[in-house]
Design a protein around this motif. Structure first.
Motif, short mmCIF file in Angstrom:
data_model
loop_
_atom_site.label_atom_id
_atom_site.label_comp_id
_atom_site.label_asym_id
_atom_site.label_seq_id
_atom_site.Cartn_x
_atom_site.Cartn_y
_atom_site.Cartn_z
N UNK A 143 -6.91 1.94 -6.45
CA UNK A 143 -6.80 3.10 -5.57
C UNK A 143 -7.94 3.09 -4.56
N UNK A 144 -7.63 3.49 -3.32
CA UNK A 144 -8.66 3.65 -2.29
C UNK A 144 -8.43 4.97 -1.58
N UNK A 145 -9.51 5.49 -0.96
CA UNK A 145 -9.46 6.81 -0.32
C UNK A 145 -9.79 6.68 1.17
N UNK A 146 -9.06 7.42 2.00
CA UNK A 146 -9.22 7.33 3.45
C UNK A 146 -9.09 8.72 4.07
N UNK A 147 -9.66 8.86 5.26
CA UNK A 147 -9.36 10.01 6.07
C UNK A 147 -7.96 9.87 6.66
N UNK A 148 -7.36 10.95 7.16
CA UNK A 148 -6.00 10.88 7.70
C UNK A 148 -5.82 9.84 8.79
N UNK A 181 0.86 -1.19 0.00
CA UNK A 181 0.00 0.00 0.00
C UNK A 181 0.90 1.24 0.00
N UNK A 182 0.68 2.13 -0.97
CA UNK A 182 1.53 3.31 -1.11
C UNK A 182 0.67 4.56 -1.22
N UNK A 183 1.03 5.59 -0.47
CA UNK A 183 0.31 6.87 -0.54
C UNK A 183 0.64 7.56 -1.85
N UNK A 184 -0.40 7.95 -2.59
CA UNK A 184 -0.19 8.67 -3.84
C UNK A 184 -0.55 10.15 -3.73
N UNK A 185 -1.49 10.48 -2.82
CA UNK A 185 -1.94 11.88 -2.73
C UNK A 185 -2.59 12.11 -1.38
N UNK A 186 -2.68 13.39 -0.99
CA UNK A 186 -3.35 13.74 0.26
C UNK A 186 -2.38 14.21 1.32
N UNK A 187 -2.89 14.40 2.55
CA UNK A 187 -2.05 14.94 3.62
C UNK A 187 -0.96 14.01 4.12
N UNK A 188 -1.06 12.70 3.87
CA UNK A 188 0.02 11.79 4.27
C UNK A 188 1.21 11.95 3.31
N UNK A 189 2.37 11.47 3.73
CA UNK A 189 3.58 11.63 2.91
C UNK A 189 3.48 10.78 1.65
N UNK A 190 3.56 11.45 0.49
CA UNK A 190 3.50 10.74 -0.77
C UNK A 190 4.68 9.78 -0.89
N UNK A 191 4.37 8.54 -1.28
CA UNK A 191 5.42 7.54 -1.42
C UNK A 191 5.60 6.66 -0.19
N UNK A 192 4.97 7.03 0.94
CA UNK A 192 5.05 6.19 2.13
C UNK A 192 4.44 4.83 1.82
N UNK A 193 5.08 3.74 2.30
CA UNK A 193 4.65 2.40 1.92
C UNK A 193 4.39 1.52 3.13
#
Length: 365
Positions: free
Chosen positions: A174-179, A126-138
C-alpha cells in the motif's frame, strides 16, 4: 492472483463480469499475504482463496453485493475472542480485502494485464482502496506503457513512477498520495500489486529425480527448465507439461543464461564431467540457491575439484550439498520434497526444525 488468472481471463474474454477480492493488507499471523485473491464469477463459480477457508463464505456474500451494485468494498476480517465461531481468522491475525467488479467496461486494461502475466512480462496493477479517489479505480503500469486511470493526471503520474520503481523486485504494498500525486499519509491509498516474471528454477541432469523436482518447482511458482547433454534422457515426454527441456552441455547452457538473486539451481547430474564445470559457473554468478545431489564422498571429491579449478571458501559455502533437508527421503518424490523444503527454508529464514519444538511466530517476516 497469478494462479486464478486463466479462469479470470476466460470470464473477461466472454464479457462476463466477476467480483475480484484481493488481500491488500495483513497483520499478525494471517494465512495469506497481500496479493492473494479470490473471485466470484458467472453462476456463482468461485476460484482462489484469501484466507485458506476462514472467511471465504463471508467474502462470497460480499462479492455478490459488489456484483449487484458495482460499488467496490474495503473490508477487514479478524479473529474475535468473544466468539471464536464468528466470521474471523482463527490464526489470530487480520486481513483487509478490496472487493471490486471487473469487466471490459469497468476495467478495460485487465485483459492486457492477464496477457502480460501469462507471457512472463512485468506489470503492476495500482488500485485505489481508500480516500477521495474512486475506490476500485485501476491503473496498469508496464515498463513502457500505461493503461487506465486513477482519476487524476497527477495521481497517475506519481503512481506510475512508483510502480515502475518497484516492478523489478515484484513489490506488492500500500502507498499513500495526495489527490494530485503528492505525498500525504491521510489522502488516497493505493494498492500496488506487482507481477514480476516468475523466478527461474534450472534443473541439470534429466534423471528420474529431475522430473519430481521439476514438478514441485512448478507447483511453487518457478519457471522450470531441465537441461541435459544426453538427448535420450532430455525429452519433453519425461517431464511435466510446461517444463522447458533443453539438450545442451549444462555449463554451456548456464553460461548463456541470465540468472538473478531469485534463481534456483539444482545440479542432479551426479557426474564430475558435468558437475564440476557447471558448478564452477554457477557459484560465480547470482542465485538464491545452488544445490547438488550426491553422497558425502561425492561432495568431498567435488569440492576438491572445484578448489583446484580456482574456487575459494566464499564460493563453496554457497553450495548446498548433499542437496535437501534431512527428511529421510528415498523416492524421487520424497527427495523433491526435501529439496523444496530447503529452498523454502532458505528463502524465508526457516530453521527446518519441527514447528512443535519452536516457540514464537510461525510465519517469518
Amino acid at each position: 492472483m497469478r494462479d486464478i488468472l486463466p479462469a479470470l481471463s476466460r470470464w473477461y474474454a466472454g464479457g462476463k463480469p466477476f467480483a475480484l477480492a484481493t488481500v491488500v493488507a495483513v497483520s499478525q499471523s494471517a494465512p495469506r499475504g497481500p496479493g492473494a485473491a479470490m473471485a466470484v464469477g458467472p453462476d456463482d463459480e468461485v476460484v482462489g482463496s484469501v484466507s485458506g477457508g476462514c472467511v471465504e463464505a463471508a467474502v462470497f456474500e460480499l462479492a455478490k453485493e459488489v456484483l449487484a451494485d458495482g460499488e467496490a468494498r474495503l473490508e477487514t476480517f479478524g479473529y474475535s475472542d468473544e466468539d471464536a465461531f464468528a466470521v474471523g481468522l482463527t490464526c489470530g491475525g487480520s486481513i483487509t480485502l478490496l472487493v471490486r467488479d471487473v469487466s471490459p467496461r469497468t476495467d478495460p486494461s485487465f485483459g492486457a494485464v492477464a496477457g502480460a502475466v501469462a507471457a512472463h512480462r512485468p506489470v503492476t496493477v495500482a488500485t485505489v482502496t481508500d480516500g477521495p479517489a474512486r475506490r476500485g479505480a485501476a491503473l496498469a503500469v508496464w515498463p513502457d506503457a500505461v493503461g487506465g486511470s486513477l482519476g487524476s493526471e497527477g495521481l497517475d503520474t506519481a503512481v506510475t513512477a512508483d510502480a515502475r520503481g518497484e516492478l523489478a523486485q515484484g513489490v506488492t504494498m500500500l502507498r499513500h498520495y495526495g489527490p494530485d500525486g503528492g505525498r500525504r499519509e491521510d489522502a488516497v491509498t493505493v494498492f500496488l500489486h506487482s507481477f514480476a516474471p516468475p523466478p527461474r528454477m534450472l534443473v541439470f541432469g534429466a534423471i528420474d529425480y529431475a522430473a519430481a523436482v521439476a514438478r514441485i518447482g512448478a507447483f511453487l511458482g518457478y519457471r522450470v527448465t531441465v537441461c541435459d547433454a544426453r538427448p535420450v534422457f532430455a525429452t519433453p515426454r519425461r517431464f511435466p507439461e510446461g517444463v522447458e527441456v533443453v539438450v545442451d552441455w549444462p555449463h554451456r547452457y548456464l553460461r548463456d543464461t541470465e540468472t538473478d538473486a531469485r534463481t534456483v539451481i539444482c545440479v542432479l547430474t551426479h557426474d564430475p564431467k558435468f558437475d564440476v564445470p557447471l558448478l564452477e559457473e554457477a557459484l560465480r554468478r547470482p542465485a538464491a540457491y545452488i544445490g547438488a545431489m550426491g553422497s558425502r564422498r561425492t561432495h568431498d571429491d567435488r569440492a576438491k575439484r572445484l578448489r583446484e579449478a580456482g574456487l575459494g571458501t566464499p564460493e563453496l559455502t554457497r553450495l548446498r550439498s548433499p542437496v535437501g533437508l534431512d527428511l529421510g527421503a528415498r523416492t524421487p518424490e520424497e527427495v523433491a520434497v526435501s529439496v523444496a523444503a530447503e529452498i523454502v527454508a532458505l528463502r524465508w529464514g526457516g530453521s527446518g526444525a519441527p514447528l512443535t519444538d519452536i516457540a514464537g511466530a510461525i510465519h517469518h517476516s
